[in-house]
Scaffold this motif. Structure first.
Motif, PDB file in Angstrom:
ATOM      1  N   TYR A 202      47.671 -16.557  -7.707  1.00 60.27           N
ATOM      2  CA  TYR A 202      46.766 -15.466  -7.354  1.00 60.27           C
ATOM      3  C   TYR A 202      46.408 -15.563  -5.872  1.00 60.27           C
ATOM      4  CZ  TYR A 202      42.749 -12.412  -7.129  1.00 60.27           C
ATOM      5  OH  TYR A 202      41.883 -11.407  -6.774  1.00 60.27           O
ATOM      6  N   PHE A 203      46.446 -14.416  -5.160  1.00 59.63           N
ATOM      7  CA  PHE A 203      46.089 -14.389  -3.743  1.00 59.63           C
ATOM      8  C   PHE A 203      45.638 -12.982  -3.380  1.00 59.63           C
ATOM      9  CE2 PHE A 203      50.123 -12.520  -3.803  1.00 59.63           C
ATOM     10  CZ  PHE A 203      50.584 -12.141  -2.549  1.00 59.63           C
ATOM     11  N   ASP A 204      45.063 -12.842  -2.178  1.00 60.76           N
ATOM     12  CA  ASP A 204      44.480 -11.553  -1.813  1.00 60.76           C
ATOM     13  C   ASP A 204      45.528 -10.492  -1.511  1.00 60.76           C
ATOM     14  OD1 ASP A 204      45.397 -12.471   0.625  1.00 60.76           O
ATOM     15  OD2 ASP A 204      43.416 -12.640   1.551  1.00 60.76           O
ATOM     16  N   GLY A 205      46.800 -10.889  -1.519  1.00 61.85           N
ATOM     17  CA  GLY A 205      47.856  -9.903  -1.310  1.00 61.85           C
ATOM     18  C   GLY A 205      47.911  -8.831  -2.377  1.00 61.85           C
TER      19      GLY A 205
ATOM     20  N   HIS B  33      51.287 -20.440  -9.854  1.00 59.25           N
ATOM     21  CA  HIS B  33      51.385 -19.758 -11.151  1.00 59.25           C
ATOM     22  C   HIS B  33      49.984 -19.382 -11.610  1.00 59.25           C
ATOM     23  CE1 HIS B  33      55.619 -20.039 -12.150  1.00 59.25           C
ATOM     24  NE2 HIS B  33      55.639 -21.330 -11.866  1.00 59.25           N
ATOM     25  N   MET B  34      49.812 -18.161 -12.075  1.00 56.49           N
ATOM     26  CA  MET B  34      48.486 -17.676 -12.432  1.00 56.49           C
ATOM     27  C   MET B  34      48.088 -18.047 -13.853  1.00 56.49           C
ATOM     28  SD  MET B  34      48.209 -13.915 -10.667  1.00 56.49           S
ATOM     29  CE  MET B  34      49.726 -13.242 -11.369  1.00 56.49           C
ATOM     30  N   HIS B  35      46.804 -18.356 -14.031  1.00 58.06           N
ATOM     31  CA  HIS B  35      46.204 -18.449 -15.345  1.00 58.06           C
ATOM     32  C   HIS B  35      45.927 -17.034 -15.857  1.00 58.06           C
ATOM     33  CE1 HIS B  35      45.876 -22.659 -14.437  1.00 58.06           C
ATOM     34  NE2 HIS B  35      45.216 -22.918 -15.543  1.00 58.06           N
ATOM     35  N   PRO B  36      45.719 -16.852 -17.165  1.00 56.36           N
ATOM     36  CA  PRO B  36      45.505 -15.503 -17.698  1.00 56.36           C
ATOM     37  C   PRO B  36      44.362 -14.745 -17.026  1.00 56.36           C
ATOM     38  CG  PRO B  36      45.995 -17.011 -19.479  1.00 56.36           C
ATOM     39  CD  PRO B  36      45.861 -17.851 -18.243  1.00 56.36           C
ATOM     40  N   GLU B  37      43.287 -15.440 -16.672  1.00 58.20           N
ATOM     41  CA  GLU B  37      42.184 -14.771 -15.989  1.00 58.20           C
ATOM     42  C   GLU B  37      42.648 -14.152 -14.667  1.00 58.20           C
ATOM     43  OE1 GLU B  37      40.522 -17.977 -18.606  1.00 58.20           O
ATOM     44  OE2 GLU B  37      42.159 -17.852 -17.145  1.00 58.20           O
ATOM     45  N   GLN B  38      43.539 -14.857 -13.988  1.00 58.29           N
ATOM     46  CA  GLN B  38      44.055 -14.354 -12.715  1.00 58.29           C
ATOM     47  C   GLN B  38      45.070 -13.239 -12.919  1.00 58.29           C
ATOM     48  OE1 GLN B  38      45.279 -18.306 -11.547  1.00 58.29           O
ATOM     49  NE2 GLN B  38      43.710 -18.400  -9.957  1.00 58.29           N
ATOM     50  N   THR B  39      45.811 -13.311 -14.016  1.00 55.36           N
ATOM     51  CA  THR B  39      46.730 -12.215 -14.346  1.00 55.36           C
ATOM     52  C   THR B  39      45.968 -10.904 -14.483  1.00 55.36           C
ATOM     53  OG1 THR B  39      48.290 -13.686 -15.482  1.00 55.36           O
ATOM     54  CG2 THR B  39      48.346 -11.360 -16.094  1.00 55.36           C
ATOM     55  N   VAL B  40      44.871 -10.936 -15.225  1.00 57.57           N
ATOM     56  CA  VAL B  40      44.060  -9.733 -15.412  1.00 57.57           C
ATOM     57  C   VAL B  40      43.462  -9.286 -14.089  1.00 57.57           C
ATOM     58  CG1 VAL B  40      41.992  -8.824 -16.533  1.00 57.57           C
ATOM     59  CG2 VAL B  40      43.600 -10.225 -17.837  1.00 57.57           C
ATOM     60  N   GLN B  41      42.959 -10.230 -13.292  1.00 55.66           N
ATOM     61  CA  GLN B  41      42.369  -9.865 -12.006  1.00 55.66           C
ATOM     62  C   GLN B  41      43.410  -9.282 -11.059  1.00 55.66           C
ATOM     63  OE1 GLN B  41      38.960  -9.935 -11.223  1.00 55.66           O
ATOM     64  NE2 GLN B  41      39.803  -8.643  -9.593  1.00 55.66           N
ATOM     65  N   ALA B  42      44.622  -9.849 -11.070  1.00 54.68           N
ATOM     66  CA  ALA B  42      45.687  -9.295 -10.227  1.00 54.68           C
ATOM     67  C   ALA B  42      45.976  -7.848 -10.607  1.00 54.68           C
ATOM     68  CB  ALA B  42      46.950 -10.146 -10.358  1.00 54.68           C
ATOM     69  N   HIS B  43      46.025  -7.575 -11.905  1.00 48.45           N
ATOM     70  CA  HIS B  43      46.247  -6.203 -12.377  1.00 48.45           C
ATOM     71  C   HIS B  43      45.145  -5.270 -11.869  1.00 48.45           C
ATOM     72  CE1 HIS B  43      46.984  -2.902 -15.240  1.00 48.45           C
ATOM     73  NE2 HIS B  43      45.686  -2.950 -15.477  1.00 48.45           N
ATOM     74  N   ILE B  44      43.909  -5.737 -11.918  1.00 47.17           N
ATOM     75  CA  ILE B  44      42.787  -4.927 -11.431  1.00 47.17           C
ATOM     76  C   ILE B  44      42.910  -4.704  -9.924  1.00 47.17           C
ATOM     77  CG2 ILE B  44      40.276  -4.909 -11.105  1.00 47.17           C
ATOM     78  CD1 ILE B  44      40.093  -6.474 -13.777  1.00 47.17           C
TER      79      ILE B  44
END
Length: 362
Positions: A232-235, A264-275
């Motif tokens: 996860y990153f601000d990109g 590699h993202m954790h599920p919380e970061q997967t959702v945040q990336a989608h948002i």
């Protein structure tokens, strides 16, 4: 292994960071070091969840050439891991094709598939293009590429990855290599290589010699994001601001651990990336096919489903081989539950709250 030519030869603009013959992320990431790698390997051999591999068959819907040819336009199928087949404007496109039995440089050892692909390589229709995110073995398989190349119009890759294909025998005229933020177009599909936070390499000596990327796919009627592998990153926010909103985000969700949270993202970061991406519908990928981490194989999908519901994020979890309508995607089923319930009865659960040990990431 063939020596790769300098990836800088392909650079029209310096969007990615290339120094000392290697690519770098926007921020420097910590390294495990030699002994950290040895420790991680040992934990990978001794500390896996007893539920890391399914004992019951995973539901896979068989696909035929006729199924694909007769399918409506703007359809999507998960074929396994991060391999996704798309039908856009009447043509077929494929991401990170891996049809091999193992995600490994060896045929006799390494992460083994949980299930067969829904369709054979021979049965795939002609492909307008194959998009590659990076060169790790669970995303780039040499045998798959060589068997596919006769039916592929173009391979679209990050810098340096295309050089591997050319060294394997793929005609250079069939390869386009892009830096971050560069783009190309085939027919009505616009493809933009966007940043990711990861790493590359296929041996002990070629680390980060090739670039890694995510991809933005734009047709006149749809926008799709494909994450490849990334921390996860601000990109994600930048990509969302420049190209969102996306109808579908195909975002990594699986094979994670605190030891490699940067790549590699954790599920919380997967959702945040989608948002951050301004996605309308999240389709989690990078799960359900290979044994690449220490957690239970069902955990990524279970956790991302719970988090999506909590965050009011629209989620689709199609079975492998199940068609997803990009314009009107169905929610999908908790297809992993039946196999998980059977497996739970046969194996002890990991104790609640037990910390994950570190393994070696792909």
């Amino acid at each position: 292994m063939s020596t790769l030519p300098p990836a800088t030869a392909h650079r029209a603009a310096s969007a990615s960071i290339h120094a000392d013959g290697r690519f770098h992320n926007f921020r420097q990431l910590p390294s495990l070091g030699f002994w950290g790698g040895v420790k991680a390997l040992w934990r990978n051999l001794t500390a896996k969840s007893p539920l890391a591999v399914p004992v019951a068959p995973i539901p896979v819907l068989p696909l035929t050439t006729q199924d694909l040819q007769h399918a409506p336009d703007h359809s999507l199928w998960r074929l396994g891991h991060s391999t996704v087949l798309l039908k856009l404007d009447g043509k077929f496109w494929l991401t990170d094709p891996v049809f091999a039995e193992r995600a490994s440089p060896f045929r006799f050892i390494g992460p083994k598939r949980f299930h067969a692909a829904p369709i054979s390589l021979d049965a795939l229709p002609p492909l307008e293009a194959v998009l590659l995110s990076h060169d790790h073995y669970d995303h780039l398989d040499r045998d798959t590429i060589l068997l596919l190349q006769q039916k592929v119009g173009m391979f679209i890759t990050p810098l340096g990855v295309g050089d591997r294909l050319i060294a394997w025998g793929v005609p250079a005229a069939k390869v386009r290599q892009l830096d971050w933020w560069q783009e190309t177009q085939l027919g009505s599909l616009r493809m933009v290589a966007t940043p990711a936070q990861h790493f590359s390499g296929r041996s002990l000596t070629d680390g980060n010699r090739t670039l890694w990327a995510s991809w933005v796919l734009i047709t006149p009627t749809a926008r799709i994001f494909f994450s490849g592998d990334t921390g996860y990153f601000d990109g994600f926010k930048t990509i969302g601001e420049r190209f969102g909103p996306f109808d579908i985000t195909l975002v990594e969700n699986g094979a994670y651990n605190e030891a490699w949270a940067d790549v590699h993202m954790h599920p919380e970061q997967t959702v945040q990336a989608h948002i951050d991406l301004q996605g309308k519908r999240l389709v989690p990928i990078h799960n359900g096919t290979f044994d690449l981490a220490l957690h239970a194989w069902t955990e990524p999908l279970q956790r991302v489903s719970e988090l999506a519901a909590r965050c009011q994020v629209a989620l689709s979890t199609p079975r492998f081989g199940e068609r997803l309508d990009i314009a009107n995607p169905a929610h999908g089923h908790a297809w992993w539950d039946a196999a998980a319930n059977e497996q739970t009865a046969a194996s002890p659960q990991q104790a609640p709250g037990q910390p994950e040990a570190a393994a070696s990431p792909l």
